[in-house]
Design an enzyme around this catalytic site. Structure first.
Site: not given
Length: 680
Positions: A412, A482
């Protein structure tokens, strides 16, 4: 055509050049139906700014060309140009029978003095603007792939200055003629990039871009070279054909191969329902046992596993201290989780933000040579332009794989580097820190893949803020966003699949967030009495459009929902994912919009390469009209096709001609209803 002219051409598309007095003039960029260049206004090929002066290919002396066969179906052409003490090699990579070209310039200092390079455009051409329409996408957290239509008489720029390729705009643009023919440009770079559209007198538009010149510079000593950002051009009859061509080339040449990734395993990830606040050893293992029962194939431990042994540890603060396992939450360590997951017959994944550096991480104190700084201020990440940082990153990831038995690493990146590091003690210069960071990060990922060929690398960056053709040459898939509420999911899939194949697009079905202040539409509740099987099917089938996963409290959901999840997992594994893996994708409707406007039905058709089978997804969105006609593509007109729901709920028989011309009338779906049809 004279002997001084030459073509770089394949399948009716390519480039035509004329050589006049040692100057090479580009006269044609053609896709099958059109020459995109302006017929009168001169066009360059690339652009460079050296020692404060800007040049295009037309200003330089052409010195020759070379052709190399790199692989079956891949030919590289190198055109060479001389400047004043320096040279440019413009590389054309031709992917045969694809209509896809990749351009990458390389500037070399051939002189005796140092050069200052401030701009290196992979493309600089003059297009015919009459009748053109242009499409780009803006990108931000939770609003990825927002369409940005423009007209060519407007001056506009698509770019990222955030240091992440999809924060600002996505690195992709498509141009359309009134007849619908399309030409796309995509920058295969994960940092700052730019595509400039500048209207010209005479009905032309100048398109230039590649690596962004904003706050960029690089000094080249004699003999040193600088490569630009690869820029990919694709032409086709429409956006669907462009997407299919890019997907085919990606699958064959760009996307890394990996046995686990090629299976498209169904993933469970703990994050949204637990975050780091509620996740611990007992919770994770209880969910893993339920995941095995429901047919999941990967269990991923997201953020929250590392840091001091304190239940209150906040994951964001301790990024960088990957040697610490939070023993309060995971008393037996991470290897224990991995072994339990493996014993249940599943693969084990773990999250790591290897570039990032939290405010409380000890790494910045213990290794002060690693952090990225700009004008002396910390930027919150480890600068991979530094060879020591690259070695630290590789050794850290390798240790996580070995010690934890990880089969999958979710890498990430949750911050904006901006223009990047300008330290001068890192092995890079003050003006090229971001450029060298990404070159260094790519090299770390390449080394990990070489040394651990069975480990899957997942790209993520605040969800979907670093999605590009450069990163997808170093990771096996990318996470899309997300948020994962249904209409948002449809919008981002529609946009992302313009550039990338469905099998590298990972997203979860509608998640249950523990967040006390989630986005307005992120309100899934598994115990909502209004939640029906039809709505859950609608949510899940949207996720099945690509690589499919779920983030739910598997141990707490209602029994009927758990049973349905298991059924969906088996359906995806047995019937759906072979299409996602290899089929051509057709968008049969326009892009849905998360704001409630625009297209309120969504239909996608997957066609296997031999044309024998098709898979059809149809969704009626909130606000969608009750009746809709869906017209299929690429069927054989005289054949009779059976369309059958994958769970036997409907069946039709129609000719290919009827399905393509008259279409399939659907008037029985409720809002938030769906169909999943096999077409044979």
């Amino acid at each position: 055509m004279s002997e001084t002219d030459f073509r770089l051409e394949q399948e009716g598309s390519g480039f035509v050049f004329v050589l006049e007095q040692n100057r090479l003039r580009l006269t044609q960029i053609s896709s099958p139906l059109r020459n995109w260049l302006h017929p009168v206004l001169p066009s360059g090929l690339f652009g460079v700014t050296v020692n404060g002066r800007h040049y295009t290919s037309q200003d330089l002396t052409f010195t020759g060309r070379e052709q190399l066969q790199l692989a079956a179906g891949l030919v590289e052409h190198v055109l060479r140009f001389n400047g004043e003490g320096w040279a440019v090699e413009q590389v054309f990579r031709c992917f045969s029978q694809s209509g896809v070209w990749e351009l990458e310039p390389r500037l070399i200092n051939r002189g005796l003095a140092e050069l200052q390079v401030e701009r290196l455009d992979s493309l600089d051409v003059t297009l015919l603007a009459d009748g053109l329409s242009l499409l780009g996408f803006s990108g931000n957290w939770g609003s990825e792939f927002e369409p940005q239509p423009f007209k060519p008489y407007q001056h506009f720029v698509l770019e990222s200055r955030s240091g992440r390729s999809s924060k600002g705009h996505h690195p992709f643009a498509a141009m359309f003629t009134p007849e619908g023919e399309a030409l796309s440009a995509a920058v295969a770079w994960s940092g700052n990039w730019v595509l400039r559209f500048e209207p010209l007198d005479g009905g032309g538009v100048r398109l230039s871009g590649g690596l962004h010149d904003w706050l960029f510079s690089k000094r080249l000593k004699p003999g040193e070279a600088l490569s630009g950002a690869p820029l990919v051009l694709a032409g086709g009859a429409d956006l669907n054909e462009i997407s299919q061509r890019l997907a085919r080339v990606g699958r064959q040449f760009w996307y890394p191969r990996n046995p686990l990734a090629e299976r498209l395993p169904v993933e469970w990830n703990h994050w949204w329902p637990y975050e780091d606040v509620e996740i611990n050893e007992a919770v994770f293992l209880a969910n893993a046992e339920k995941a095995a029962e429901l047919g999941f194939e990967v269990c991923t431990l997201d953020a929250g596993w590392f840091g001091p042994a304190d239940a209150e540890t906040f994951w964001y603060d301790y990024r960088g201290d990957w040697h610490l396992v939070n023993r309060r939450r995971f008393p037996h360590g991470i290897r224990y989780l991995s072994e339990r997951v493996h014993a249940l017959g599943m693969k084990f994944g773990i999250w790591c933000e290897i570039e990032a550096l939290g405010e409380k991480a000890s790494l910045a104190v213990e290794r002060p040579e690693l952090p990225a700084l700009r004008d002396g201020r910390p930027l919150g990440y480890v600068c991979m332009g530094n060879p020591a940082a690259r070695e630290w990153a590789y050794q850290t990831l390798a240790r996580l794989i070995r010690e934890f038995g990880a089969d999958w690493i979710k890498v990430d990146f949750n911050l904006d580097p901006g223009a990047g590091c300008n330290r001068t003690d890192h092995g890079h210069q003050e003006g090229d820190g971001l450029y060298e960071h990404y070159r260094g990060y790519y090299s770390v990922l390449t080394r990990i893949r070489q040394d651990f060929p069975d480990v899957v690398l997942e790209n993520c960056s605040s969800g979907g803020l670093r999605i590009d053709l450069g990163m997808l040459r170093h990771t096996h898939m990318t996470f899309l966003s997300d948020p994962d509420w249904p209409v948002h999911d449809l919008q981002i899939f529609w946009g992302a699949s313009a550039m990338l194949a469905p099998n590298v697009l990972l997203h979860w079905t509608y998640s249950h967030w523990r967040n006390t202040d989630p986005p307005p539409y992120q309100r899934f509740d598994p115990f909502d009495p209004a939640l029906t099987r039809e709505k859950w099917d609608y949510y899940t089938r949207i996720s099945m459009l690509g690589w499919y996963g779920i983030s739910q409290k598997l141990t707490e959901i209602p029994a009927w929902l758990a049973e349905r999840i298991g059924q969906h997992n088996r359906l995806y594994q047995r019937q759906v994912r072979r299409f996602i893996r290899e089929a051509d994708l057709y968008r049969l409707t326009d892009q849905p919009r998360r704001n409630g406007t625009g297209e309120r039905w969504a239909a996608f058709q997957y066609a296997l390469p031999d044309g024998s089978e098709h898979l059809l997804f149809v969704f009626r969105l909130p606000g969608g009209e009750k009746r809709r006609i869906i017209r299929l593509q690429q069927l054989q007109a005289e054949r009779v096709y059976t369309l059958c729901g994958l769970e036997g709920e409907v069946e039709w028989q129609r000719s290919g001609r009827s399905l393509m011309q008259d279409g399939l009338e659907i008037d029985f779906l409720p809002e938030e209803g769906s169909l999943l049809l096999m077409v044979r």
